[in-house]
Design an enzyme around this catalytic site. Sequence first.
Site, PDB file in Angstrom:
ATOM      1  N   ASN A  79       0.846  -1.188   0.000  1.00  0.00           N
ATOM      2  CA  ASN A  79       0.000   0.000   0.000  1.00  0.00           C
ATOM      3  C   ASN A  79       0.897   1.260   0.000  1.00  0.00           C
ATOM      4  O   ASN A  79       1.538   1.584   1.002  1.00  0.00           O
ATOM      5  CB  ASN A  79      -0.905  -0.041   1.247  1.00  0.00           C
ATOM      6  CG  ASN A  79      -1.877   1.105   1.281  1.00  0.00           C
ATOM      7  OD1 ASN A  79      -1.529   2.228   0.936  1.00  0.00           O
ATOM      8  ND2 ASN A  79      -3.091   0.835   1.713  1.00  0.00           N
ATOM      9  N   LYS A 137       0.349   3.878   2.789  1.00  0.00           N
ATOM     10  CA  LYS A 137       0.971   3.540   4.072  1.00  0.00           C
ATOM     11  C   LYS A 137       2.466   3.819   4.015  1.00  0.00           C
ATOM     12  O   LYS A 137       3.044   4.353   4.968  1.00  0.00           O
ATOM     13  CB  LYS A 137       0.775   2.053   4.380  1.00  0.00           C
ATOM     14  CG  LYS A 137      -0.598   1.632   4.823  1.00  0.00           C
ATOM     15  CD  LYS A 137      -0.510   0.155   5.194  1.00  0.00           C
ATOM     16  CE  LYS A 137      -1.820  -0.453   5.590  1.00  0.00           C
ATOM     17  NZ  LYS A 137      -1.674  -1.900   5.848  1.00  0.00           N
ATOM     18  N   ASP A 141      -0.923  -3.684   9.951  1.00  0.00           N
ATOM     19  CA  ASP A 141      -2.282  -4.102   9.616  1.00  0.00           C
ATOM     20  C   ASP A 141      -3.215  -3.165  10.358  1.00  0.00           C
ATOM     21  O   ASP A 141      -3.057  -2.919  11.557  1.00  0.00           O
ATOM     22  CB  ASP A 141      -2.557  -5.565   9.974  1.00  0.00           C
ATOM     23  CG  ASP A 141      -3.652  -6.120   9.072  1.00  0.00           C
ATOM     24  OD1 ASP A 141      -3.489  -6.090   7.838  1.00  0.00           O
ATOM     25  OD2 ASP A 141      -4.702  -6.554   9.594  1.00  0.00           O
ATOM     26  N   SER A 142      -4.152  -2.601   9.626  1.00  0.00           N
ATOM     27  CA  SER A 142      -4.975  -1.557  10.224  1.00  0.00           C
ATOM     28  C   SER A 142      -6.398  -1.675   9.738  1.00  0.00           C
ATOM     29  O   SER A 142      -6.681  -2.363   8.750  1.00  0.00           O
ATOM     30  CB  SER A 142      -4.393  -0.182   9.881  1.00  0.00           C
ATOM     31  OG  SER A 142      -3.927  -0.147   8.557  1.00  0.00           O
ATOM     32  N   ASP A 168     -10.175   8.033   5.263  1.00  0.00           N
ATOM     33  CA  ASP A 168      -9.894   9.394   5.759  1.00  0.00           C
ATOM     34  C   ASP A 168     -11.012  10.392   5.411  1.00  0.00           C
ATOM     35  O   ASP A 168     -11.363  11.232   6.244  1.00  0.00           O
ATOM     36  CB  ASP A 168      -8.562   9.922   5.212  1.00  0.00           C
ATOM     37  CG  ASP A 168      -7.356   9.277   5.885  1.00  0.00           C
ATOM     38  OD1 ASP A 168      -7.538   8.664   6.955  1.00  0.00           O
ATOM     39  OD2 ASP A 168      -6.248   9.380   5.337  1.00  0.00           O
ATOM     40  N   LYS A 190      -1.677  14.542  10.397  1.00  0.00           N
ATOM     41  CA  LYS A 190      -2.310  13.227  10.602  1.00  0.00           C
ATOM     42  C   LYS A 190      -1.381  12.307  11.391  1.00  0.00           C
ATOM     43  O   LYS A 190      -1.810  11.630  12.326  1.00  0.00           O
ATOM     44  CB  LYS A 190      -2.677  12.605   9.250  1.00  0.00           C
ATOM     45  CG  LYS A 190      -3.415  11.278   9.398  1.00  0.00           C
ATOM     46  CD  LYS A 190      -3.773  10.628   8.079  1.00  0.00           C
ATOM     47  CE  LYS A 190      -4.137   9.175   8.322  1.00  0.00           C
ATOM     48  NZ  LYS A 190      -4.208   8.377   7.093  1.00  0.00           N
ATOM     49  N   HIS A 203      -3.843   6.680  14.398  1.00  0.00           N
ATOM     50  CA  HIS A 203      -3.553   5.326  14.870  1.00  0.00           C
ATOM     51  C   HIS A 203      -2.163   4.881  14.404  1.00  0.00           C
ATOM     52  O   HIS A 203      -1.372   4.365  15.165  1.00  0.00           O
ATOM     53  CB  HIS A 203      -4.637   4.390  14.331  1.00  0.00           C
ATOM     54  CG  HIS A 203      -4.883   4.545  12.850  1.00  0.00           C
ATOM     55  ND1 HIS A 203      -5.123   5.772  12.270  1.00  0.00           N
ATOM     56  CD2 HIS A 203      -4.855   3.658  11.824  1.00  0.00           C
ATOM     57  CE1 HIS A 203      -5.265   5.616  10.963  1.00  0.00           C
ATOM     58  NE2 HIS A 203      -5.106   4.340  10.668  1.00  0.00           N
TER      59      HIS A 203
HETATM   60  P1  ITT Z   1      -1.028  -4.103   2.962  1.00  0.00           P
HETATM   61  O1  ITT Z   1      -1.755  -5.288   3.551  1.00  0.00           O
HETATM   62  O2  ITT Z   1      -0.240  -4.432   1.754  1.00  0.00           O
HETATM   63  O3  ITT Z   1      -0.224  -3.364   4.002  1.00  0.00           O
HETATM   64  P2  ITT Z   1      -3.727  -3.009   2.711  1.00  0.00           P
HETATM   65  O4  ITT Z   1      -4.283  -1.734   2.159  1.00  0.00           O
HETATM   66  O5  ITT Z   1      -4.336  -4.302   2.250  1.00  0.00           O
HETATM   67  O6  ITT Z   1      -2.130  -3.024   2.455  1.00  0.00           O
HETATM   68  P3  ITT Z   1      -4.725  -3.564   5.388  1.00  0.00           P
HETATM   69  O7  ITT Z   1      -5.016  -4.978   5.078  1.00  0.00           O
HETATM   70  O8  ITT Z   1      -4.058  -3.252   6.688  1.00  0.00           O
HETATM   71  O9  ITT Z   1      -3.779  -2.913   4.279  1.00  0.00           O
HETATM   72  O10 ITT Z   1      -6.075  -2.742   5.249  1.00  0.00           O
HETATM   73  C1  ITT Z   1      -6.171  -1.520   5.815  1.00  0.00           C
HETATM   74  C2  ITT Z   1      -7.320  -0.753   5.198  1.00  0.00           C
HETATM   75  O11 ITT Z   1      -7.890   0.051   6.243  1.00  0.00           O
HETATM   76  C3  ITT Z   1      -6.823   0.205   4.124  1.00  0.00           C
HETATM   77  O12 ITT Z   1      -6.876  -0.337   2.833  1.00  0.00           O
HETATM   78  C4  ITT Z   1      -7.766   1.388   4.306  1.00  0.00           C
HETATM   79  O13 ITT Z   1      -8.959   1.145   3.615  1.00  0.00           O
HETATM   80  C5  ITT Z   1      -8.056   1.363   5.808  1.00  0.00           C
HETATM   81  N1  ITT Z   1      -7.096   2.241   6.520  1.00  0.00           N
HETATM   82  C6  ITT Z   1      -6.020   1.876   7.246  1.00  0.00           C
HETATM   83  N2  ITT Z   1      -5.357   2.933   7.713  1.00  0.00           N
HETATM   84  C7  ITT Z   1      -6.015   4.007   7.255  1.00  0.00           C
HETATM   85  C8  ITT Z   1      -5.817   5.391   7.363  1.00  0.00           C
HETATM   86  O14 ITT Z   1      -4.775   5.894   8.013  1.00  0.00           O
HETATM   87  N3  ITT Z   1      -6.682   6.201   6.781  1.00  0.00           N
HETATM   88  C9  ITT Z   1      -7.734   5.714   6.096  1.00  0.00           C
HETATM   89  N4  ITT Z   1      -7.994   4.418   5.914  1.00  0.00           N
HETATM   90  C10 ITT Z   1      -7.138   3.561   6.501  1.00  0.00           C
END
Ligand code: ITT
Length: 202
Positions: free
Chosen positions: A9, A12, A69-70, A155, A175, A180
């Site tokens: 991502n 991120k 992971d978020s 966001d 931010k 988080h």
């Molecule tokens: P990786 O697994 O490759 O790291 P991903 O996008 O699939 O990338 P996650 O499985 O952790 O990552 O999913 C996190 C989702 O949560 C992300 O795609 C966003 O939709 C949301 N998210 C996480 N952090 C965020 C943030 O700071 N602001 C807005 N949305 C967020």
Amino acid sequence: MQLVLATNNKDKVKEIKHLLEDLPITILTHDDFLDFPDVEETGDTLKANALLKAKAIAEFCDLPALADDSGLEVDALDGAPGVYSSRYAGEDVTYEDNNRKLIRELQGVPHDKRTARFRCVIAVAWIDQETDTVEGVAEGFIAEDIARGRGFGYDPVFYYPPQQMRFSDMTLEEKNLVSHRGQALQKIRDVIIERLNLNLPE
Ligand code: ITT
């Protein structure tokens, strides 16, 4: 010393790099490797998935790896989308698709019942030391529409009361100070500094 960001991502990567850039380490990303794997997230918690990603990428690169992971937990939806945040509206969807579904699901829910939080778990898998995990949380509300602005993911719908603005109204620096991910990164910075015995200028 090299540290690989175990994420595909780009949004991120931007936030993580910004908070770690003053450390005397080289940060590598998926762009630095051929065939960087997309690790399947089979865990049912953020921590399990962060550990999965960090360990898989550390093994693939033979270098320490940091994974994030978020997700967004909405109280009126019993904690959904949570661990499924990136695929809330389905596989291969856009951020906009997810936001539209969220707004639809919350139609008619009054402001005081629209409480939600972003949660971020960061794991660092080392080559010869135990894996570290830390967590950060940001509490807020889900707005009734999708704003245009900065940021990514949810966001544009996440209202953060202490700053009286949405995350999409904040600069990356603003931010990172409250989010988080920013909080988790502050904690993991200290862990990295200790693990690697880094000397930072005062
Ligand atoms: P990786 O697994 O490759 O790291 P991903 O996008 O699939 O990338 P996650 O499985 O952790 O990552 O999913 C996190 C989702 O949560 C992300 O795609 C966003 O939709 C949301 N998210 C996480 N952090 C965020 C943030 O700071 N602001 C807005 N949305 C967020």
